[in-house]
Scaffold this active site. Sequence first.
Site, PDB file in Angstrom:
ATOM      1  CG  HIS A   1      -6.039 -15.424  -6.943  1.00 21.22           C
ATOM      2  ND1 HIS A   1      -5.693 -15.809  -7.877  1.00 21.22           N
ATOM      3  CD2 HIS A   1      -7.164 -15.498  -6.992  1.00 21.22           C
ATOM      4  CE1 HIS A   1      -6.514 -16.073  -8.714  1.00 21.22           C
ATOM      5  NE2 HIS A   1      -7.631 -15.959  -8.203  1.00 21.22           N
ATOM      6  CG  ASP A   2      -8.799 -19.188  -7.102  1.00 20.95           C
ATOM      7  OD1 ASP A   2      -8.916 -18.590  -8.202  1.00 20.95           O
ATOM      8  OD2 ASP A   2      -9.151 -17.230  -6.471  1.00 20.95           O
TER       9      ASP A   2
ATOM     10  CG  ASP B   1      -1.763   1.695  -4.060  1.00 23.13           C
ATOM     11  OD1 ASP B   1      -1.792   2.462  -2.542  1.00 23.13           O
ATOM     12  OD2 ASP B   1      -0.436   1.052  -4.305  1.00 23.13           O
TER      13      ASP B   1
ATOM     14  CG  ASP C   1      -5.713   2.897   0.377  1.00 25.99           C
ATOM     15  OD1 ASP C   1      -6.417   3.640  -0.809  1.00 25.99           O
ATOM     16  OD2 ASP C   1      -4.836   2.397   1.224  1.00 25.99           O
TER      17      ASP C   1
ATOM     18  CD  GLU D   1      -8.560 -19.998 -12.644  1.00 30.49           C
ATOM     19  OE1 GLU D   1      -9.143 -20.389 -11.577  1.00 30.49           O
ATOM     20  OE2 GLU D   1      -9.933 -19.530 -12.879  1.00 30.49           O
TER      21      GLU D   1
ATOM     22  CG  ASP E   1     -11.374 -15.751 -13.800  1.00 28.30           C
ATOM     23  OD1 ASP E   1     -12.798 -15.549 -13.806  1.00 28.30           O
ATOM     24  OD2 ASP E   1     -10.759 -16.230 -12.651  1.00 28.30           O
TER      25      ASP E   1
ATOM     26  CG  ASP F   1      -6.929 -12.069 -13.583  1.00 23.60           C
ATOM     27  OD1 ASP F   1      -6.289 -12.681 -12.724  1.00 23.60           O
ATOM     28  OD2 ASP F   1      -7.807 -12.917 -14.355  1.00 23.60           O
TER      29      ASP F   1
ATOM     30  CG  ASP G   1      -1.612   1.374   1.356  1.00 22.97           C
ATOM     31  OD1 ASP G   1      -2.466   1.659   3.189  1.00 22.97           O
ATOM     32  OD2 ASP G   1      -1.932   1.890   0.372  1.00 22.97           O
TER      33      ASP G   1
HETATM   34  O1  TEU Z   1     -11.745 -19.373 -10.646  1.00 23.59           O
HETATM   35  C1  TEU Z   1     -12.132 -19.905 -11.254  1.00 23.59           C
HETATM   36  C2  TEU Z   1     -12.494 -21.178 -10.478  1.00 23.59           C
HETATM   37  O2  TEU Z   1     -12.905 -21.973 -10.747  1.00 23.59           O
HETATM   38  C3  TEU Z   1     -12.423 -21.797  -8.678  1.00 23.59           C
HETATM   39  O3  TEU Z   1     -12.820 -20.214  -8.233  1.00 23.59           O
HETATM   40  C4  TEU Z   1     -12.733 -22.745  -8.390  1.00 23.59           C
HETATM   41  O4  TEU Z   1     -13.826 -23.054  -8.809  1.00 23.59           O
HETATM   42  C5  TEU Z   1     -12.462 -23.009  -6.750  1.00 23.59           C
HETATM   43  O5  TEU Z   1     -10.861 -22.173  -6.905  1.00 23.59           O
HETATM   44  C6  TEU Z   1     -11.947 -24.440  -6.504  1.00 23.59           C
HETATM   45  O6  TEU Z   1     -12.655 -24.290  -5.511  1.00 23.59           O
HETATM   46  C7  TEU Z   1     -11.887 -17.725 -11.153  1.00 23.59           C
HETATM   47  C8  TEU Z   1     -11.017 -16.818  -9.916  1.00 23.59           C
HETATM   48  O7  TEU Z   1      -9.214 -17.305  -9.867  1.00 23.59           O
HETATM   49  C9  TEU Z   1     -11.363 -16.260  -8.726  1.00 23.59           C
HETATM   50  O8  TEU Z   1     -10.937 -15.766  -7.619  1.00 23.59           O
HETATM   51  C10 TEU Z   1     -12.998 -16.188  -8.788  1.00 23.59           C
HETATM   52  O9  TEU Z   1     -13.125 -15.895  -7.445  1.00 23.59           O
HETATM   53  C11 TEU Z   1     -13.271 -16.926 -10.264  1.00 23.59           C
HETATM   54  O10 TEU Z   1     -12.814 -16.771 -11.078  1.00 23.59           O
HETATM   55  C12 TEU Z   1     -14.315 -16.192 -10.874  1.00 23.59           C
HETATM   56  O11 TEU Z   1     -14.178 -14.995 -11.057  1.00 23.59           O
END
Ligand code: TEU
Length: 567
Positions: A338-339, A40, A36, A263, A209, A109, A32
């Site tokens: 990030h997922d 960013d 804030d 993805e 995505d 993305d 950051d």
């Molecule tokens: O993720 C798509 C996706 O397939 C994942 O959400 C998956 O279903 C999950 O991780 C399995 O548990 C993408 C992005 O990476 C995610 O951050 C977003 O939330 C999602 O698309 C919607 O845009």
Amino acid sequence: MTRRSVTATTDRDRQWWKEAVVYQVYPRSFYDSDGDGVGDLPGVTAKVEYLDDLGVDVVWLCPVYESPNADNGYDISDYRAIMDEFGTMADWETLLDALHEREMRLLMDLVVNHTSDEHEWFQRSRRREDGYEDYYYWRDGSPDEPPNNWGSFMGGSAWTYDEVREQWYLHLFDEKQPDLNWRNADVRDEIASLVEWWLEKGIDGFRIDASNYISKPEGLPDGASGRSPTGVEQFSHGPRVHEYLRELYERTFSNYDVMTVAEMNDTSVELAREYLGESGDGLDMIVHFEHMGVDAGPGGRWDPEGWGEWSLPAFKEIMSRWQRDLGDGWNAPYLGNHDQPRIVSRFGDDGEYRTESAKLLATFLLTSRGTPFVYQGEEIGMTNAEFDGLADLDDPQTVGAIEDLLAAGTVDSYAEVREFVNYVSRDHARTPMQWDDTENAGFTDGDPWFAVNDDYTEVNVADAIADEDSIWHYYRRLIDRRHDADVLVYGDYDLLCPDDEQLYAYTRTLDDEAVLVVLNWSADPAAFEPEDIDVSASSVLISNYDDASARGVRRDYRPYEAVVVEL
Ligand code: TEU
């Protein structure tokens, strides 16, 4: 506009994106710059030198477009504008220039399976404005009965009734993320033109995505029970998905020297081959999830039973297929993003062997065949956080899954799933980056939008850079090795001892070069006694225990010991 160049030398086509190491930035949690409490774009620019020193070549930037942040930017309300919290378009251009000045590259993305419900297109569509009526999936039906039984990845139904249009609309993710109707050629024109708009700005590619969900079958038939979410077998790899992606490739990506990585949850090696390369839909790589399910319960990722246990042979079998069986296709190895939760907490040991296991995971990633993806914080061994209650969570998918479990009576309280959440949640990846041991880990001078992990006083960049034996310097040396060794990029991959429960060992060979990688992926000693490998002339290229050279190859390996040997 530089067309894609394919320079085939001997039997391999060299590509800059094959030789690159990609670093993923989740800007909200990276750095950051204005106090804030939210990361960013000027914050990313301020860390370009840091990334260059680490040695990475490409930065994948998670969404920075205008968004009401129902899903932290994956719900876009204007594709040609930067989110106010992240800065301005000028700030974005400054970042692009800062990377290019250092011969680094930028991936944006591309989130076009859906938009935000605050996007102008959706607002016009719900008001049935001419030309926009059919931009999304609208269906008639009584307000208490959704058009089919499809479930959302964020929990609950994939349908929401809209009072303005007096119809239902489809959203495979959050209800503030309505799915675009790609059947509509005007929608595909809109997408091609926004993609071209960004390519003309000089970016180096896109991460695409949720790309296997963009085509839905005619009639939107019900899904069978037992899959999660319900209906995924209907909308995953739909009937026109190849037509749409191929068309986008020919209209945009094929005209630029850029990289694309799509993805695709729910995708096998065989399916992936149909998308990759000129013989497929022109995509360069696929982000698959097969290994992400290795430690899930029988009901999938959000099943609170049977999670956390995983077998190394099963993991090896999956990773070996993706490194070996893609034909001309190219792999995109990753362990976290990030997922997903933090890799050292999930696949390593974030206690006694945090350093050794984090280095082992790095060794695996950076000696794998394909373009490796490193997620912010992995280079210092960041760990999972502790979430004591629903209020501690931000991720709509984690919250939605728990709400589903509570609603179904599968569990009666958060307390029953606290340990599960502290293993599986996406929020572990989203705690602020830990730059030093000052307040808020040096992430912000303000109040961080999300709690900093308590371990920042031990786990932070400043301490790591000051310690030559740190995980950070190990990543830097590994990336250096990879940049200097074509065998680690283009070399064939061959698995050794596939059934060993502790050891993950493989060779990479290219022409007369050969490298052996031995990983003791356990906290107990493990003996490695390869018969059919000549190690007589071997020399250690890198290892996470500093006396590996003196110990030879055939021997007991210590907990989480990782050794890369030139044969
Ligand atoms: O993720 C798509 C996706 O397939 C994942 O959400 C998956 O279903 C999950 O991780 C399995 O548990 C993408 C992005 O990476 C995610 O951050 C977003 O939330 C999602 O698309 C919607 O845009």
